[in-house]
Write an enzyme that holds these catalytic residues in place. Sequence first.
Site, PDB file in Angstrom:
ATOM      1  CE  LYS A  76      -4.100   1.899   0.248  1.00 53.38           C
ATOM      2  NZ  LYS A  76      -3.688   2.978  -0.664  1.00 53.38           N
ATOM      3  CE  LYS A 112       4.545   7.650  -0.865  1.00 47.63           C
ATOM      4  NZ  LYS A 112       3.546   7.784   0.210  1.00 47.63           N
ATOM      5  CG  ASN A 231      -5.838  16.715   0.447  1.00 47.40           C
ATOM      6  OD1 ASN A 231      -6.932  17.257   0.393  1.00 47.40           O
ATOM      7  ND2 ASN A 231      -5.655  15.532   0.999  1.00 47.40           N
ATOM      8  CB  SER A 360      -6.190   4.463   1.997  1.00 44.10           C
ATOM      9  OG  SER A 360      -5.841   5.650   1.328  1.00 44.10           O
TER      10      SER A 360
END
Length: 427
Positions: A76, A112, A231, A360
């Site tokens: 992830k 990543k 963000n 997520s």
Amino acid sequence: MITNVKERPIHGMLENVMRQFNHAADIINLNSNIRKILSITNNELIIHFPVKMDNGEIEVFTGYRVQHNNALGPYKGGLRYHPTVDIETAKALAMWMTWKTALVGLPYGGAKGGLKIDPSKYSTSELERITRRFTYALGDNIGPEHDIPAPDVNTNAQTMAWILDTYMTTKPPTERAKNRHVVTGKPLGSGGSEGRDRATGYGVFLNIKFWAERKSMILKDKRFIVQGFGNVGYWAAHFLENEGAKLVGVQDAYGSIANDNGIDVEKLFNYMQQNKNSILNYPDAAALDKDLFFELDCDICIPAALGNQITAANAGKIKAFLIAEGANGPTDVEGEEILLNRGIGVIPDILCNSGGVMASYYEWLQNRNGEYWQLDEVMAKLDKKMKEVFDKVYDMGQEREGDMRTAAFMIAIERIERAYLQRGIFP
């Protein structure tokens, strides 16, 4: 002349994360065989692919995806579009993701990647074609039960929607509905989750709030600065301002501004929407040389841009009493040592910005189970989980004279070590 955040070098991020890992591993006496496994990545992918530009010319782009470890679950981690992206940076960020997901108790590993690109130089249609071609090139190296990308620096919900659509077209029609959770951070209409947009910044805010509560401190009238007003930086500032704190300085990829009397968060955000996402020439604040940014008089500093921004060169000049790491790896080892010796608190990245990966996971679960959760449910889950993890790290950090980073690493590494010791190493 005011220079840019993006011009700061971020070399040495891999060295930083390895030093952090080895320091914690030494303290917990990590099994030597497991240390060998966790010291390297599982897979490293470098992709070169051509894309036709709007003018008909062909450009060749370089993309990366590094999968560090999946002992606890699927890989992830985000995809970033930035000129500084390279294999060493991706390796460092993938390792941090492994520690982050392990720390917060998610059934994920760490990955990543991204593109070595300045997205501001390309049109929206070009970025769409680049993203779709990158996704196609990644092929089955990503997947909803294998490796799940998410937004990162210079990528967003639209980027994830392009990836989702491209990935689904490579699957038979009967299987496409099963693949919506190949990415998280999607638009709501494409299976995204309520609250995912603000989750990382909200998590930064929560960690600051929890830290202040432990110090019997209120946030009202506290002064804070934010590096990076994307963000993460925006939402962290939004929630802090709602608590009565005052934003007094902002730095982004284009420059730095300051106002001792305070900068209105929403006004600045609206200004940026109308000015190519830049804070330059914001009328209600003065321009500031970027080298003076971390010297601003404030109580809380939120680095939410790139890595290696707080170093031995500037850590001694910081006036804040708390660093809340909204970015990944914003403080190098030497810089942190100076901060801790000065009694400045540091909420480490793998804890401080973990709200994003928590949300997520909630999005991934909703897609997987065919559910839809309301915003208040998502935020309540974030509140509860973040408090639980913060308390664990803070308490262990107190035993280590305030070193929360080492405490967080120890908790994360021990969780992975337990998994390996219980399952064994194949064959």
